[in-house]
Design an enzyme around this catalytic site. Structure first.
Site, short mmCIF file in Angstrom:
data_model
loop_
_atom_site.label_atom_id
_atom_site.label_comp_id
_atom_site.label_asym_id
_atom_site.label_seq_id
_atom_site.Cartn_x
_atom_site.Cartn_y
_atom_site.Cartn_z
N ASP A 66 27.24 50.58 56.54
CA ASP A 66 27.86 49.36 57.09
C ASP A 66 28.37 49.80 58.52
O ASP A 66 28.04 50.90 59.05
CB ASP A 66 29.45 49.43 56.21
CG ASP A 66 30.04 50.75 56.10
OD1 ASP A 66 29.41 51.70 56.60
OD2 ASP A 66 30.77 50.57 55.06
N ASP A 135 40.67 50.71 46.83
CA ASP A 135 40.67 49.62 46.20
C ASP A 135 39.09 49.50 45.47
O ASP A 135 38.85 48.36 44.98
CB ASP A 135 40.86 48.22 47.11
CG ASP A 135 39.82 48.15 48.16
OD1 ASP A 135 38.90 49.08 48.26
OD2 ASP A 135 39.82 47.39 49.09
N HIS A 137 36.13 49.83 46.89
CA HIS A 137 35.09 49.13 47.55
C HIS A 137 34.07 50.19 47.74
O HIS A 137 34.49 51.67 47.87
CB HIS A 137 35.45 48.57 48.78
CG HIS A 137 36.11 49.30 50.15
ND1 HIS A 137 37.37 49.53 50.39
CD2 HIS A 137 35.46 50.21 50.71
CE1 HIS A 137 37.36 50.36 51.46
NE2 HIS A 137 36.17 50.79 51.74
N GLU A 142 34.52 44.56 49.78
CA GLU A 142 35.77 44.53 49.22
C GLU A 142 35.95 43.78 47.75
O GLU A 142 34.93 43.35 47.35
CB GLU A 142 36.47 43.83 50.02
CG GLU A 142 36.78 44.29 51.55
CD GLU A 142 37.77 45.63 51.55
OE1 GLU A 142 38.06 46.28 50.57
OE2 GLU A 142 38.37 45.91 52.55
#
Ligand code: GLP
Length: 259
Positions: A66, A135, A137, A142
């Site tokens: 990413d 979270d 990810h 996400e």
């Protein structure tokens, strides 16, 4: 999924490096690299093996997961710079063998398509290193990312921007947008290594490994993959319900099986 609980973060780094070394020594390889603090120990371990153990990356290619949108590659916080400074500059990848997404691309959709094409042209990723966000990810997928998603632009959650603020002057400086390989893209890598250390990751790991496959925890998509090694230290494993079973299974694993 194979869940391997190791005593310390150093053991996680060594075990991940063992798997990568084995792949690289097998012949020309395509590595999937992740940023964040989690894989840094693994990269240090690989650099050490390059310097003193003759481990060469000259026949390997690498793809980053990413990149932040709007950060030029030369910025120290761009993942392009981070992976170069933390790993690739210290080993012997051929020039142009390390690929990343262009966060400054005028047309992010075209950039995403170009990147998917590049991965496919390389024959796909042999072994992909992954960290996990608090979270759940992976990459920058996400919660509520499609489990079949491809490389694309995403908006970061406030939590992720806060978590990553330590690399910037403040949370406000963390870009809103990113380009990330999708969960569908990541799942095409032949072997996934999901690494996590520390109590802060325990909840995300429990949801990813023992929770339902659901977009609310993007890492749970890895349950659909046929070859995933989850390497965690005791703290990151602390919320797993079936810890004993994982430890027992790994303890009795035949040595010839490898990861
Ligand atoms: C970022 C990266 C992820 C990484 C995650 C966890 O959001 N895009 O690839 O897994 O952070 O970071 P850390 O390893 O620093 O906890």
């Amino acid at each position: 999924m194979e869940i391997i609980i190791l005593p310390t973060a150093d053991d996680v780094a060594r075990t991940a490096a063992d798997a990568i070394e084995e792949q690289v020594r097998r012949g020309p390889s395509v590595l999937g690299l992740a940023t964040g603090s989690t894989p840094l120990g693994t990269y240090q371990e690989l650099i050490g093996r390059h310097r003193t153990g003759g481990l060469s990356f000259a026949q390997a290619q690498a793809f980053l997961l990413d990149e932040y949108v709007g950060l030029p590659a030369a910025y120290p916080q761009s993942y392009h710079s981070v992976i170069r400074d933390e790993f690739t500059i210290s080993v012997d990848f051929a020039p142009d063998a390390v690929h990343g997404l262009d966060g400054m691309a005028e047309d992010p959709e075209a950039e995403a398509a170009r990147y998917e094409g590049l991965i496919a042209a390389a024959g796909g990723v042999d072994i992909q290193i992954l960290g996990i966000g608090t979270d759940g990810h992976v990459g920058f997928n996400e919660p509520m990312s499609s489990l079949g998603s491809r490389t694309r632009i995403k908006t970061l959650t406030r939590q992720t921007r806060q978590d990553n603020a330590r690399f910037f002057d403040s949370a406000d400086d963390v870009p809103d947008h990113v380009l990330t390989q999708g969960l569908g893209t990541i799942r095409e890598a032949r072997h996934l290594l999901l690494l996590a250390m520390g109590e802060a990751k325990a909840e995300a790991i429990a949801a990813a490994v023992e929770g339902p496959v659901a977009a609310i925890c993007p890492a749970s998509a890895l349950q659909l993959h046929p070859h995933v090694s989850v390497l965690v230290d005791e703290a990151a494993a602390s919320r797993l319900a079936h810890r004993e079973y994982y430890t027992d299974t790994f303890g009795r694993k035949p040595a010839w099986q490898g990861l």
